[in-house]
Scaffold this motif. Structure first.
Motif, PDB file in Angstrom:
ATOM      1  N   PRO A  14    -102.604 -28.804   5.886  1.00  9.57           N
ATOM      2  CA  PRO A  14    -103.833 -29.174   5.008  1.00  9.57           C
ATOM      3  C   PRO A  14    -104.661 -28.005   4.487  1.00  9.57           C
ATOM      4  O   PRO A  14    -104.797 -27.059   5.206  1.00  9.57           O
ATOM      5  CB  PRO A  14    -104.797 -29.817   5.989  1.00  9.57           C
ATOM      6  CG  PRO A  14    -104.485 -29.346   7.290  1.00  9.57           C
ATOM      7  CD  PRO A  14    -102.971 -28.845   7.274  1.00  9.57           C
ATOM      8  N   TRP A  16    -107.709 -26.711   1.489  1.00 12.07           N
ATOM      9  CA  TRP A  16    -108.643 -26.879   0.616  1.00 12.07           C
ATOM     10  C   TRP A  16    -109.175 -25.563  -0.014  1.00 12.07           C
ATOM     11  O   TRP A  16    -109.749 -24.957   0.674  1.00 12.07           O
ATOM     12  CB  TRP A  16    -109.605 -27.732   0.973  1.00 12.07           C
ATOM     13  CG  TRP A  16    -110.653 -28.141  -0.014  1.00 12.07           C
ATOM     14  CD1 TRP A  16    -110.438 -28.755  -1.441  1.00 12.07           C
ATOM     15  CD2 TRP A  16    -112.109 -27.717   0.113  1.00 12.07           C
ATOM     16  NE1 TRP A  16    -111.888 -28.888  -1.821  1.00 12.07           N
ATOM     17  CE2 TRP A  16    -112.973 -28.213  -1.103  1.00 12.07           C
ATOM     18  CE3 TRP A  16    -112.847 -27.275   1.005  1.00 12.07           C
ATOM     19  CZ2 TRP A  16    -114.171 -27.891  -1.350  1.00 12.07           C
ATOM     20  CZ3 TRP A  16    -114.204 -27.008   1.012  1.00 12.07           C
ATOM     21  CH2 TRP A  16    -114.905 -27.471  -0.291  1.00 12.07           C
ATOM     22  N   VAL A  41    -100.263 -29.674   2.148  1.00  5.20           N
ATOM     23  CA  VAL A  41    -100.935 -30.860   1.427  1.00  5.20           C
ATOM     24  C   VAL A  41    -102.228 -30.034   0.727  1.00  5.20           C
ATOM     25  O   VAL A  41    -103.175 -29.857   1.382  1.00  5.20           O
ATOM     26  CB  VAL A  41    -101.529 -31.848   2.404  1.00  5.20           C
ATOM     27  CG1 VAL A  41    -102.171 -32.895   1.657  1.00  5.20           C
ATOM     28  CG2 VAL A  41    -100.326 -32.332   3.054  1.00  5.20           C
ATOM     29  N   ASP A  42    -102.169 -30.102  -0.648  1.00  8.64           N
ATOM     30  CA  ASP A  42    -103.440 -29.516  -1.287  1.00  8.64           C
ATOM     31  C   ASP A  42    -104.197 -30.344  -1.445  1.00  8.64           C
ATOM     32  O   ASP A  42    -104.290 -31.595  -2.219  1.00  8.64           O
ATOM     33  CB  ASP A  42    -102.839 -29.001  -2.654  1.00  8.64           C
ATOM     34  CG  ASP A  42    -103.941 -28.521  -3.608  1.00  8.64           C
ATOM     35  OD1 ASP A  42    -105.091 -27.792  -3.171  1.00  8.64           O
ATOM     36  OD2 ASP A  42    -103.788 -28.447  -4.779  1.00  8.64           O
ATOM     37  N   ASP A  43    -105.456 -30.497  -0.845  1.00  6.78           N
ATOM     38  CA  ASP A  43    -106.483 -31.377  -0.651  1.00  6.78           C
ATOM     39  C   ASP A  43    -107.593 -31.307  -1.570  1.00  6.78           C
ATOM     40  O   ASP A  43    -108.684 -31.234  -1.470  1.00  6.78           O
ATOM     41  CB  ASP A  43    -107.079 -31.173   0.889  1.00  6.78           C
ATOM     42  CG  ASP A  43    -107.948 -32.575   1.075  1.00  6.78           C
ATOM     43  OD1 ASP A  43    -107.720 -33.542   0.415  1.00  6.78           O
ATOM     44  OD2 ASP A  43    -108.664 -32.432   2.007  1.00  6.78           O
ATOM     45  N   LEU A  63    -103.203 -33.787  -3.686  1.00  4.68           N
ATOM     46  CA  LEU A  63    -103.949 -34.810  -3.606  1.00  4.68           C
ATOM     47  C   LEU A  63    -104.948 -34.802  -4.796  1.00  4.68           C
ATOM     48  O   LEU A  63    -105.345 -33.626  -5.218  1.00  4.68           O
ATOM     49  CB  LEU A  63    -104.658 -35.003  -2.409  1.00  4.68           C
ATOM     50  CG  LEU A  63    -103.761 -35.047  -0.949  1.00  4.68           C
ATOM     51  CD1 LEU A  63    -104.875 -35.081   0.172  1.00  4.68           C
ATOM     52  CD2 LEU A  63    -102.915 -36.141  -1.165  1.00  4.68           C
ATOM     53  N   ASN A  66    -110.450 -34.378  -3.100  1.00  4.72           N
ATOM     54  CA  ASN A  66    -110.560 -33.974  -1.661  1.00  4.72           C
ATOM     55  C   ASN A  66    -110.839 -34.945  -0.781  1.00  4.72           C
ATOM     56  O   ASN A  66    -111.914 -35.829  -1.059  1.00  4.72           O
ATOM     57  CB  ASN A  66    -111.878 -32.954  -1.727  1.00  4.72           C
ATOM     58  CG  ASN A  66    -111.993 -32.400  -0.200  1.00  4.72           C
ATOM     59  OD1 ASN A  66    -112.855 -32.700   0.317  1.00  4.72           O
ATOM     60  ND2 ASN A  66    -110.854 -31.540   0.341  1.00  4.72           N
ATOM     61  N   LEU A  67    -110.016 -35.514   0.125  1.00  4.94           N
ATOM     62  CA  LEU A  67    -110.048 -36.165   1.137  1.00  4.94           C
ATOM     63  C   LEU A  67    -110.496 -36.067   2.639  1.00  4.94           C
ATOM     64  O   LEU A  67    -111.154 -36.512   3.441  1.00  4.94           O
ATOM     65  CB  LEU A  67    -108.717 -37.010   1.193  1.00  4.94           C
ATOM     66  CG  LEU A  67    -108.199 -37.711   0.061  1.00  4.94           C
ATOM     67  CD1 LEU A  67    -106.790 -38.316   0.557  1.00  4.94           C
ATOM     68  CD2 LEU A  67    -109.088 -38.942  -0.225  1.00  4.94           C
ATOM     69  N   ALA A  72    -105.728 -35.494   4.338  1.00  9.34           N
ATOM     70  CA  ALA A  72    -104.541 -34.807   4.119  1.00  9.34           C
ATOM     71  C   ALA A  72    -103.461 -34.934   5.214  1.00  9.34           C
ATOM     72  O   ALA A  72    -102.231 -34.919   4.882  1.00  9.34           O
ATOM     73  CB  ALA A  72    -105.080 -33.252   4.020  1.00  9.34           C
ATOM     74  N   TYR A 177    -112.975 -36.923   7.687  1.00  9.06           N
ATOM     75  CA  TYR A 177    -113.005 -35.560   8.360  1.00  9.06           C
ATOM     76  C   TYR A 177    -114.505 -36.095   9.457  1.00  9.06           C
ATOM     77  O   TYR A 177    -115.174 -35.514   9.349  1.00  9.06           O
ATOM     78  CB  TYR A 177    -113.227 -34.334   7.729  1.00  9.06           C
ATOM     79  CG  TYR A 177    -113.098 -33.111   8.810  1.00  9.06           C
ATOM     80  CD1 TYR A 177    -111.965 -33.075   9.713  1.00  9.06           C
ATOM     81  CD2 TYR A 177    -114.051 -32.375   8.576  1.00  9.06           C
ATOM     82  CE1 TYR A 177    -111.969 -31.962  10.557  1.00  9.06           C
ATOM     83  CE2 TYR A 177    -113.913 -31.194   9.288  1.00  9.06           C
ATOM     84  CZ  TYR A 177    -112.932 -30.889  10.208  1.00  9.06           C
ATOM     85  OH  TYR A 177    -112.874 -29.665  11.014  1.00  9.06           O
TER      86      TYR A 177
END
Length: 247
Positions: A14, A16, A41-43, A63, A66-67, A72, A177
């Protein structure tokens, strides 16, 4: 009979806004003789994380926004399931998880469904102190009693799962998160997954700015307590019918 180690392993990163670090991390993992596949996984990054990761040789899943790490990782688990991987392992994009320890964490899957790379297991010099240490000790002791095995680092994100573990995560993994490592671990244990830990060493962040300062760390641990209480009230998930000997 000892189950074989997984044949097809997916490293999930993951990421970011990790454009300064992710490229080198991907190259380090790809240089390992075990030859892992890597999914970054580009968040929802606003920098060049996706481009740098792809140029370094990773498959990149972008994605739209941002999750957080939980979201992610959910995306990564779905990718692993759809592409029939035997096991997954989460590796930080910032380089703090040493790629040489990936094989060590995966080795824990010989006798468990989830293997945790533990920072407080008599290897390396990673330390914490004060309220954060007290909170982590309490969480570790509580979850150890649930797992009926000694766990010292239940907040570690450096963890692997076999097919049975992946199926559990697909059924239940918190998208936010919010103590995701705690919530997911407790529900996995209560759903019948076997958990173990292996000692690993942590490295300094290779580049970029840490996402956690002491205040954020304290907030995260407070949320972890909430997640623990919440997870203990959940009904155990129904695992898919998968031979737990595989992986």
């Amino acid at each position: 009979m000892t189950p074989p180690l997984p044949q097809r392993v997916l490293v999930i990163m993951p990421a970011w806004n990790e454009g300064l670090a992710v490229g080198n991390t991907v190259r380090e993992v790809l240089a390992r003789p075990e030859k892992y596949d890597i999914l970054v996984v580009d968040d929802g990054s606003t920098d060049d994380t996706a481009l740098v990761a792809a140029d370094a040789g990773a498959t990149v899943l972008r994605l739209p926004f941002n999750l957080g790490v939980g979201g992610a990782m959910r995306a990564g688990f779905k990718y692993a399931s759809r592409n029939d991987y035997d096991a997954v392992i989460q590796v930080d994009a910032d380089g703090q998880h040493d790629p040489k320890d990936i094989a060590i964490v995966l080795d824990g899957l010989k006798n468990a469904d989830i293997s945790i790379g533990a920072r407080f297991a008599d290897r390396g010099n990673y330390t914490v102190s004060g309220p954060r240490k007290w909170a982590m000790v309490f969480l570790a002791k509580t979850i150890s009693s649930l797992a009926t095995t000694r766990l010292t680092d239940v907040t570690s994100g450096f963890r692997a799962a076999n097919r049975r573990g992946i199926a559990q995560y697909l059924d239940h993994y918190p998208a936010e998160y919010l103590g995701d490592t705690i919530d997911s671990l407790v529900v996995a244990i209560r759903s019948g997954c076997r958990v173990t830990q292996v000692p690993v060493e942590m490295r300094a962040r290779q580049a970029g700015t840490p996402s956690h300062n002491p205040l954020k760390a304290a907030i995260y641990l407070g949320r972890s307590f909430f997640a623990l209480c919440f997870a203990l009230t959940r009904k155990p998930s129904r695992l898919a019918t998968i031979d737990s000997e595989v992986g």
